[in-house]
Design a protein around this motif. Structure first.
Motif, short mmCIF file in Angstrom:
data_model
loop_
_atom_site.label_atom_id
_atom_site.label_comp_id
_atom_site.label_asym_id
_atom_site.label_seq_id
_atom_site.Cartn_x
_atom_site.Cartn_y
_atom_site.Cartn_z
N VAL A 107 0.83 -1.21 0.00
CA VAL A 107 0.00 0.00 0.00
C VAL A 107 0.87 1.26 0.00
O VAL A 107 0.65 2.20 -0.77
CB VAL A 107 -0.94 0.00 1.22
N SER A 133 -3.12 3.26 -4.03
CA SER A 133 -3.76 2.21 -3.23
C SER A 133 -5.26 2.38 -3.10
O SER A 133 -5.95 1.43 -2.74
CB SER A 133 -3.13 2.17 -1.83
N ASN A 383 -5.32 0.59 4.91
CA ASN A 383 -5.26 1.38 3.69
C ASN A 383 -5.83 2.77 3.91
O ASN A 383 -5.26 3.77 3.47
CB ASN A 383 -6.02 0.66 2.57
#
Length: 399
Positions: A107, A133, A383
């Motif tokens: 990520v 990401s 994320n």
């Protein structure tokens, strides 16, 4: 121009037809079998090419009902939530932690690459996040949630870029996963591990004959988790917490799973898996058949370049990092394939990659335990935190 609008019923019927066509083509064309390309990708992509022709020639357009697709996506992720058993986590905790570490590193690299290339090409660095990401590890759900957020920060068109990038990732993640796992398997002479990889397979559910009562029970569990989860989302939004719609459903499913475990009762786990697999196949078919490929073609050259380099990054990362971190065995090769799926597209892609690969080469209980837990439960939270940090950094620097 002929304009067609499909109802929900017509949309699901058409998706089933394309899924069957994809399965038939896969049986007839050795290339698709050799590289483990999922059937929904074949049928859906072929039809999206037809849509592209209709758009460019201005002869016809087709609009599909997206409600059923979203329902299937939520249903699939909810079934995955039922695998989040703390009892099982004790068996595979180290593997989950290692794979989560690999996923978070990816990520960060995706966003560094996206932002750096955006600056290099002279476009808004926030659009680098929209090709980083957010759409790739995050998928369409994260794109829909964070695209408007980036636009509020000044990145005009971020939602379109993110959704188009997620669509690109949906295809590329499926295309590279199988070949990478196949190469790792052949190069290292890998075989499925005996004894269920050191995990107690019984923890995943007893093997019972499938019956109407058990399938109904599975639908009840999934339906209740979805109902409660979708009721929580508006409450979270009121408090400024914006997450993909399926997150709360997965969490509720995980809570239900552990309550049942604590009561020492049994879930109809195999039947829940059947509900999830059917939802997965239909979701992928619908997602791909409704792709607007002209949006990919309309992306500026810099954004296309970013997406291509992101694909190379994913392939290299899966081959050299994921495979090595996860133990350099057959399970690690399967997880490398799965990582390509959700690292570029979404967890359903990861599951499709692994299901296709293991169906031809042998099972991997470890991979099917770790990938859904990390890809569906933990990585979205991680994320979101990384995206927020990158966005704040970019805004604070005045880029």
């Amino acid at each position: 121009m002929l304009e067609l609008k499909f109802t929900m019923e017509q949309t699901i019927g058409f998706a089933i037809i394309l899924l069957l066509i994809g399965r038939w083509i896969k049986r007839k064309v050795p290339f698709f079998e050799k590289f483990f390309i999922p059937a929904p990708v074949i049928g859906g992509t072929l039809f999206s090419l037809l849509l592209l022709y209709g758009h460019t020639s201005e002869t016809f357009t087709i609009e599909f009902d997206s409600g059923i697709k979203n329902l299937l996506m939520v249903a699939f992720f909810t079934t995955v939530g039922f695998s989040a058993s703390l009892r099982i986590l004790k068996k595979g905790g180290v593997g989950v932690a290692l794979f989560l570490l690999a996923a978070v590193i990816l990520v960060i690299l995706q966003n560094i690459l996206g932002v750096s290339m955006a600056k290099m090409f002279g476009i808004n660095p926030l659009l680098g996040l929209a090709a980083g990401s957010i759409p790739l590890t995050g998928g369409h759900g994260t794109s829909g949630a964070f695209g408007p957020y980036l636009e509020d920060l000044g990145a005009t068109g971020a939602t379109v870029v993110a959704v188009a990038s997620a669509t690109y990732g949906l295809i590329s993640g499926c295309l590279i996963g199988g070949p990478i796992a196949r190469r790792l398997m052949i190069k290292n002479n890998l075989k499925p591990t005996e004894g269920a990889n050191g995990m107690d397979a019984s923890l995943l559910g007893e093997d019972h004959p499938i019956s109407e009562d058990r399938i109904f029970s599975a639908v009840v569990y999934v339906g209740i988790a979805m109902g409660i989860g979708t009721s929580i989302n508006p409450i979270l939004k009121e408090h400024g917490i914006v997450l993909p719609m399926y997150i709360a459903c997965m969490v509720i499913a995980a809570i239900m799973r552990n309550i049942v475990d604590g009561m020492k009762k049994e879930l109809p786990f195999n039947e829940i898996g059947i509900v999830g697999n059917i939802s997965l196949s239909l979701f992928l078919s619908m997602a791909l058949m409704s792709m607007k490929l002209w949006e990919l073609a309309a992306l500026a050259g810099p954004l296309v370049s970013i997406l291509l380099v992101q694909t190379v990054l994913m392939a290299i990362f899966a081959y050299f990092v994921t495979f090595n971190i996860m133990g350099r065995d057959y399970d690690a090769a399967v997880m490398a394939s799965g990582h390509c799926g959700f690292g570029l597209g979404a967890t359903p892609n990861a599951m499709a990659n692994m299901e296709t690969f293991t169906a031809a080469n042998g099972p991997s209980i470890k991979a099917f335990f770790i990938i859904p837990i990390v890809g569906s439960l933990f990585i979205d939270f991680c994320n979101a935190a990384v995206i927020q940090s990158f966005a704040n950094f970019i805004v604070s620097r005045g880029w």
